[in-house]
Design a protein around this motif. Structure first.
Motif, PDB file in Angstrom:
ATOM      1  N   TYR A 249      40.060   5.600 -57.432  1.00 35.86           N
ATOM      2  CA  TYR A 249      39.751   4.307 -58.027  1.00 35.86           C
ATOM      3  C   TYR A 249      38.856   4.559 -59.233  1.00 35.86           C
ATOM      4  N   LEU A 250      38.780   3.582 -60.121  1.00 36.60           N
ATOM      5  CA  LEU A 250      37.920   3.690 -61.291  1.00 36.60           C
ATOM      6  C   LEU A 250      37.034   2.459 -61.428  1.00 36.60           C
ATOM      7  N   SER A 251      35.773   2.693 -61.778  1.00 34.44           N
ATOM      8  CA  SER A 251      34.906   1.607 -62.216  1.00 34.44           C
ATOM      9  C   SER A 251      35.240   1.312 -63.668  1.00 34.44           C
ATOM     10  N   VAL A 252      35.227   0.021 -64.027  1.00 30.48           N
ATOM     11  CA  VAL A 252      35.607  -0.331 -65.395  1.00 30.48           C
ATOM     12  C   VAL A 252      34.475  -1.068 -66.108  1.00 30.48           C
ATOM     13  N   TYR A 253      34.434  -0.889 -67.405  1.00 29.83           N
ATOM     14  CA  TYR A 253      33.505  -1.580 -68.290  1.00 29.83           C
ATOM     15  C   TYR A 253      34.196  -2.858 -68.728  1.00 29.83           C
ATOM     16  N   PHE A 254      33.626  -3.998 -68.359  1.00 33.93           N
ATOM     17  CA  PHE A 254      34.309  -5.267 -68.557  1.00 33.93           C
ATOM     18  C   PHE A 254      34.583  -5.556 -70.037  1.00 33.93           C
ATOM     19  N   ALA A 255      33.738  -5.052 -70.906  1.00 38.38           N
ATOM     20  CA  ALA A 255      33.906  -5.322 -72.342  1.00 38.38           C
ATOM     21  C   ALA A 255      34.834  -4.327 -73.020  1.00 38.38           C
ATOM     22  N   ALA A 256      35.588  -3.551 -72.262  1.00 35.70           N
ATOM     23  CA  ALA A 256      36.462  -2.531 -72.845  1.00 35.70           C
ATOM     24  C   ALA A 256      37.465  -3.083 -73.852  1.00 35.70           C
ATOM     25  N   PRO A 257      38.021  -4.291 -73.680  1.00 31.69           N
ATOM     26  CA  PRO A 257      38.946  -4.781 -74.704  1.00 31.69           C
ATOM     27  C   PRO A 257      38.324  -4.824 -76.100  1.00 31.69           C
ATOM     28  N   LYS A 258      37.008  -5.079 -76.175  1.00 30.44           N
ATOM     29  CA  LYS A 258      36.326  -5.069 -77.473  1.00 30.44           C
ATOM     30  C   LYS A 258      35.973  -3.655 -77.900  1.00 30.44           C
ATOM     31  N   THR A 259      35.283  -2.933 -77.024  1.00 30.23           N
ATOM     32  CA  THR A 259      34.741  -1.632 -77.410  1.00 30.23           C
ATOM     33  C   THR A 259      35.821  -0.568 -77.527  1.00 30.23           C
ATOM     34  N   LEU A 260      36.865  -0.693 -76.734  1.00 28.63           N
ATOM     35  CA  LEU A 260      37.922   0.312 -76.727  1.00 28.63           C
ATOM     36  C   LEU A 260      39.186  -0.196 -77.408  1.00 28.63           C
ATOM     37  N   GLY A 261      39.502  -1.478 -77.180  1.00 31.79           N
ATOM     38  CA  GLY A 261      40.751  -2.027 -77.700  1.00 31.79           C
ATOM     39  C   GLY A 261      40.649  -2.651 -79.071  1.00 31.79           C
ATOM     40  N   GLY A 262      39.420  -2.830 -79.586  1.00 33.39           N
ATOM     41  CA  GLY A 262      39.259  -3.386 -80.917  1.00 33.39           C
ATOM     42  C   GLY A 262      39.486  -4.879 -81.018  1.00 33.39           C
ATOM     43  N   LEU A 263      39.530  -5.585 -79.873  1.00 29.92           N
ATOM     44  CA  LEU A 263      39.689  -7.030 -79.909  1.00 29.92           C
ATOM     45  C   LEU A 263      38.375  -7.701 -80.293  1.00 29.92           C
ATOM     46  N   LYS A 264      38.449  -8.945 -80.671  1.00 27.45           N
ATOM     47  CA  LYS A 264      37.247  -9.680 -81.060  1.00 27.45           C
ATOM     48  C   LYS A 264      36.482 -10.217 -79.859  1.00 27.45           C
ATOM     49  N   THR A 265      37.089 -10.195 -78.713  1.00 31.70           N
ATOM     50  CA  THR A 265      36.474 -10.780 -77.521  1.00 31.70           C
ATOM     51  C   THR A 265      36.941 -10.032 -76.276  1.00 31.70           C
ATOM     52  N   SER A 266      36.210 -10.234 -75.188  1.00 30.09           N
ATOM     53  CA  SER A 266      36.641  -9.769 -73.869  1.00 30.09           C
ATOM     54  C   SER A 266      36.708 -10.936 -72.896  1.00 30.09           C
ATOM     55  N   ASP A 267      36.850 -12.129 -73.445  1.00 30.17           N
ATOM     56  CA  ASP A 267      36.959 -13.355 -72.657  1.00 30.17           C
ATOM     57  C   ASP A 267      38.152 -13.249 -71.705  1.00 30.17           C
ATOM     58  N   PRO A 268      37.933 -13.369 -70.398  1.00 28.11           N
ATOM     59  CA  PRO A 268      39.035 -13.183 -69.446  1.00 28.11           C
ATOM     60  C   PRO A 268      40.136 -14.227 -69.553  1.00 28.11           C
ATOM     61  N   LEU A 269      39.888 -15.344 -70.230  1.00 28.34           N
ATOM     62  CA  LEU A 269      40.927 -16.362 -70.395  1.00 28.34           C
ATOM     63  C   LEU A 269      41.671 -16.238 -71.717  1.00 28.34           C
ATOM     64  N   ASP A 270      41.271 -15.294 -72.539  1.00 26.83           N
ATOM     65  CA  ASP A 270      41.936 -15.084 -73.821  1.00 26.83           C
ATOM     66  C   ASP A 270      43.261 -14.341 -73.587  1.00 26.83           C
ATOM     67  N   PRO A 271      44.372 -14.844 -74.125  1.00 28.38           N
ATOM     68  CA  PRO A 271      45.682 -14.210 -73.890  1.00 28.38           C
ATOM     69  C   PRO A 271      45.745 -12.756 -74.348  1.00 28.38           C
ATOM     70  N   GLN A 272      45.126 -12.446 -75.478  1.00 28.62           N
ATOM     71  CA  GLN A 272      45.153 -11.064 -75.953  1.00 28.62           C
ATOM     72  C   GLN A 272      44.389 -10.130 -75.016  1.00 28.62           C
ATOM     73  N   VAL A 273      43.284 -10.614 -74.468  1.00 29.16           N
ATOM     74  CA  VAL A 273      42.495  -9.818 -73.523  1.00 29.16           C
ATOM     75  C   VAL A 273      43.312  -9.575 -72.256  1.00 29.16           C
ATOM     76  N   ARG A 274      43.970 -10.604 -71.778  1.00 27.43           N
ATOM     77  CA  ARG A 274      44.776 -10.463 -70.569  1.00 27.43           C
ATOM     78  C   ARG A 274      45.916  -9.463 -70.796  1.00 27.43           C
ATOM     79  N   ARG A 275      46.511  -9.535 -71.991  1.00 27.98           N
ATOM     80  CA  ARG A 275      47.587  -8.593 -72.315  1.00 27.98           C
ATOM     81  C   ARG A 275      47.050  -7.167 -72.397  1.00 27.98           C
ATOM     82  N   TRP A 276      45.844  -7.027 -72.975  1.00 29.11           N
ATOM     83  CA  TRP A 276      45.257  -5.685 -73.091  1.00 29.11           C
ATOM     84  C   TRP A 276      45.063  -5.069 -71.708  1.00 29.11           C
ATOM     85  N   TRP A 277      44.528  -5.853 -70.765  1.00 26.82           N
ATOM     86  CA  TRP A 277      44.302  -5.327 -69.417  1.00 26.82           C
ATOM     87  C   TRP A 277      45.621  -5.036 -68.716  1.00 26.82           C
TER      88      TRP A 277
END
Length: 708
Positions: A249-277
């Motif tokens: 198993y892996l522990s995850v950094y919740f803000a990874a979509p921003k810090t790793l994926g380059g998105l503007k947000t890590s909001d869990p309701l944002d469609p781009q964030v959901r797609r990234w995960w």
């Protein structure tokens, strides 16, 4: 009769002759843990065991069954002092061990998916599992019978909890948060090209306890673990663990979509964030097909989370669960949360944040709850979350590593701490509604169940730093499999498998282990006294009163003043007690009847109040501090008495650590007594003598320690 042997008989004999199997090493460095297959010295028992161990039959093979057969072969050859061949077909031959996942024993409705059944007939032992993992656990159970010199008897074993896992708080730089046994086991800079042979021994040790999962990185996670580079490193570990029934198993950094994926947000309701995960989870499973799932620490101690965007814990967890839908993995969401509110009680925080969300979590989510409401204290009441979220699977998180229990220098056997929580009654469905029944799912019919332990293993040759701390890893695993086991039964198993079979010495060591936790509590945090804070969570610092937030000070917890000591959590104080059922409240709400171990957890008690012991609070505290520290001398004396029965190198190691423990116990005693005396303004009662150093001298010693 012609038998198809796996591995050459001659080769086996040569290897055994060269390795000196079955011989107790002159120096035991602790590496073998409880898989200590030394030659059984009792000739009669050895002969009796040998009659049913002439061969190991493995009719069907798989990576897990192969591991089971090889472990049986390794263990039996060393324990019995003879070579044991592995064959594929026993035919009509008797006098051996058959490993199987078919037949009546394996298909019994009494067996759970990972359960095992050991039966004996015609001098033949059958180890059956409904699954390959069940057969593996049965093989280890059989070896445990031999190691503890028990008669080979029929037995059935089913795990109480589905997910039995270790949480490693290991970082990419090789450090281990709250690790006291060297650096990380995982040599990230070598992986995936070089796989340390030690990883296999780690897997063997866990499989012997029925542990079936491991989170390999810190809950204060680095986003780097989500990169392709590190996923391939983790995949190399998964390849080693898979033949032992262990998922990663892996522990995850919740803000990874921003810090790793380059998105503007890590909001869990944002469609781009959901797609990234969703894409990231797909990548993980392409790399590790049997991946276990994700562990999340969010909106806790500065970690990012869904609340950063006005969302709930359920919103965050469900987003990840959605990404996990095509796969078998789970989302484990930690409930360790508390806000920096000077007017709040940290005790209440998790209950306040999570109980309103009951029923809102996806079915793939398990909420992981620390055993107590504060933070892995030497003794604390069970978390009020247990029993109060019937629609949400709750797993329990224990801490095996001794963050608040003396690091790697204090001998503290933790099984009584684990049992204290598991056996506690929530009364949520009447008497008998124990925490164990919440966690194993039987109380609320949870579809998923979990018990996790924060690991204490590191790069130290003996794995855990303190040799006796191995017993805590062992105890966690045994209780995760069967929480009905007693602390004493587990200690006796471990001592027999690891230290000695000499009856008097074994009894002495078991007695020492069973008393060690109460001794530690007495000189560290007696009568429910909450722990003093310090950055390293070790040095006594009850005077510490400066921090960026109030609950990161010592005075926040003990609340010493001229009147008394303790945190009022009754209706006249923070009212944290109201989070429990009335039957539980009645046990703790009256300071006159509250059990002493929890008194200062729930009450601010006057210094002069007479307690059930007949002593005033001040006198009782002094008695506990002094007798606790003095009891470490008793521990030293008891350990000295078993010298002839324990490996010399191991005995010397523990003796040296007990000497350190004695010195540090006095340090804790002096710090508390001298500090609290300034508020109590009473003399130290007879027959105890005033500490030889002043409070200022103790403070200076603490400052020096913290500068190290």
């Amino acid at each position: 009769m012609n038998y198809n042997r796996i591995g050459g008989y001659i080769t086996i004999c040569l290897v055994l002759a060269l390795s000196g199997f079955g011989q107790t090493p002159a120096t035991d460095d602790g590496y073998r843990l409880w898989l200590n297959y030394d030659l059984i010295q009792d000739a009669a028992k050895r002969q009796a065991y040998t009659r049913s161990a002439q061969f190991i039959a493995l009719p069907k093979t798989s990576p897990v069954l192969k591991s089971a057969a090889e472990e049986l072969q390794t263990g039996l050859q060393s324990l019995l002092g003879k070579s044991i061949p592995i064959i594929t077909n026993a035919g009509n031959r008797t006098g051996g061990i058959v490993l199987t996942t078919s037949g009546p024993a394996a298909n019994s409705p009494a067996l759970a998916k990972e359960g095992y059944r050991i039966t004996t007939s015609n001098n033949t032992i059958t180890v059956a599992g409904q699954s390959d993992a069940g057969a593996l656990y049965g093989a280890f159970a059989l070896l445990r019978q031999l190691q503890t010199l028990q008669p080979i008897a029929a037995q059935t074993g089913n795990p109480n909890v589905q997910l039995r896992m270790l949480n490693h708080w290991d970082n990419v730089d090789g450090s281990v948060e709250r690790g006291y046994a060297g650096q990380s086991l995982w040599k990230w800079y070598e992986l995936p090209e070089r796989v340390d042979p030690r990883y296999r021994d780690y897997a063997r040790a866990n499989a012997s306890l029925g542990i079936n999962g491991t989170v390999v990185n810190n809950v204060n996670a680095s986003a780097r673990f989500m990169t392709a580079e590190y996923l391939h490193k983790v995949a190399a570990l998964a390849d080693v663990f898979r033949p032992y029934g262990i998922k990663v198993y892996l522990s995850v950094y919740f803000a990874a979509p921003k810090t790793l994926g380059g998105l503007k947000t890590s909001d869990p309701l944002d469609p781009q964030v959901r797609r990234w995960w969703a894409d990231k989870v797909k990548e993980i499973y392409q790399t590790i097909p049997d991946f276990g799932g994700l562990l999340v620490k969010a909106n806790s101690e500065g970690e990012p989370g869904p609340q950063d965007y006005g969302r709930t814990h359920a919103d965050g967890a469900n987003m990840l669960a959605e990404a996990m839908k095509p796969y078998d993995g789970v989302i484990i969401w930690r409930a360790f949360v508390y806000k920096a509110d000077p007017n709040a009680d940290r005790f209440k925080a998790a209950h306040e944040e999570f109980t309103p969300l009951d029923g809102q979590f996806d079915k793939k989510v398990i909420v992981q709850v620390k055993n107590g409401p504060i933070d892995f204290q030497p003794r604390e009441p069970f978390s009020p979350l247990f029993g109060n979220m019937p629609k949400t699977p709750l797993g329990v998180e224990f801490q095996i590593t001794q963050e608040y229990l003396g690091f790697a220098t204090h001998l503290v056997y933790e099984a009584p701490l684990f049992k204290e929580c598991l056996d506690a009654d929530t009364y949520v469905n009447g008497k008998g509604s124990t925490v164990a029944r919440v966690v194993d799912g039987s109380l609320h019919n949870y579809a998923r169940t979990l018990m996790a332990g924060v690991a204490n293993a590191g790069s130290a040759r003996n794995w855990t730093g303190h040799p006796m701390a191995q017993a805590n890893w062992y105890a966690f695993g045994r209780l995760a499999w069967d929480h009905s086991l007693s602390s004493e039964a587990i200690a006796r198993e471990w001592v027999a498998m690891t230290l000695t079979h000499e009856p008097q010495a074994a009894n002495r060591i078991v007695n020492l282990m069973l008393k060690s936790r109460d001794i530690y509590v007495d000189y560290n945090t007696p009568i429910g006294l909450s722990r003093p804070w310090s950055g390293v969570h070790f040095a006594p610092e009850p005077w510490q009163n400066r921090s960026s937030r109030p609950d990161w000070t010592a005075v926040y917890y003990h609340r010493a003043d001229s009147i008394g000591l303790g945190f009022d959590r009754t209706a006249t104080g923070s009212n944290a007690l109201a989070q429990y059922r009335p039957e539980v409240c009645r046990q703790w709400e009256d300071p006159k009847t509250c059990p002493l171990p929890y008194l200062l957890w729930f009450h601010h008690v006057p210094w002069t109040r007479k307690l059930s012991t007949g002593r005033s609070l001040w006198d009782e505290l002094c008695t506990r501090f002094y007798t606790g520290a003095d009891s470490v001398r008793w521990m030293q004396q008891e350990w000295a008495q078993v010298k002839s029965a324990v490996n010399p190198a191991l005995h010397d190691d523990v003796s040296a650590r007990l000497a350190t423990q004695q010195r540090e116990a006095i340090w804790w005693r002096d710090a508390w007594v001298l500090y609290l005396q300034e508020y109590a303004k009473q003399p130290i009662p007879a027959p105890f003598k005033k500490p030889e150093r002043t409070l200022d001298e103790v403070k200076q010693s603490v400052n020096t320690y913290l500068l190290r």
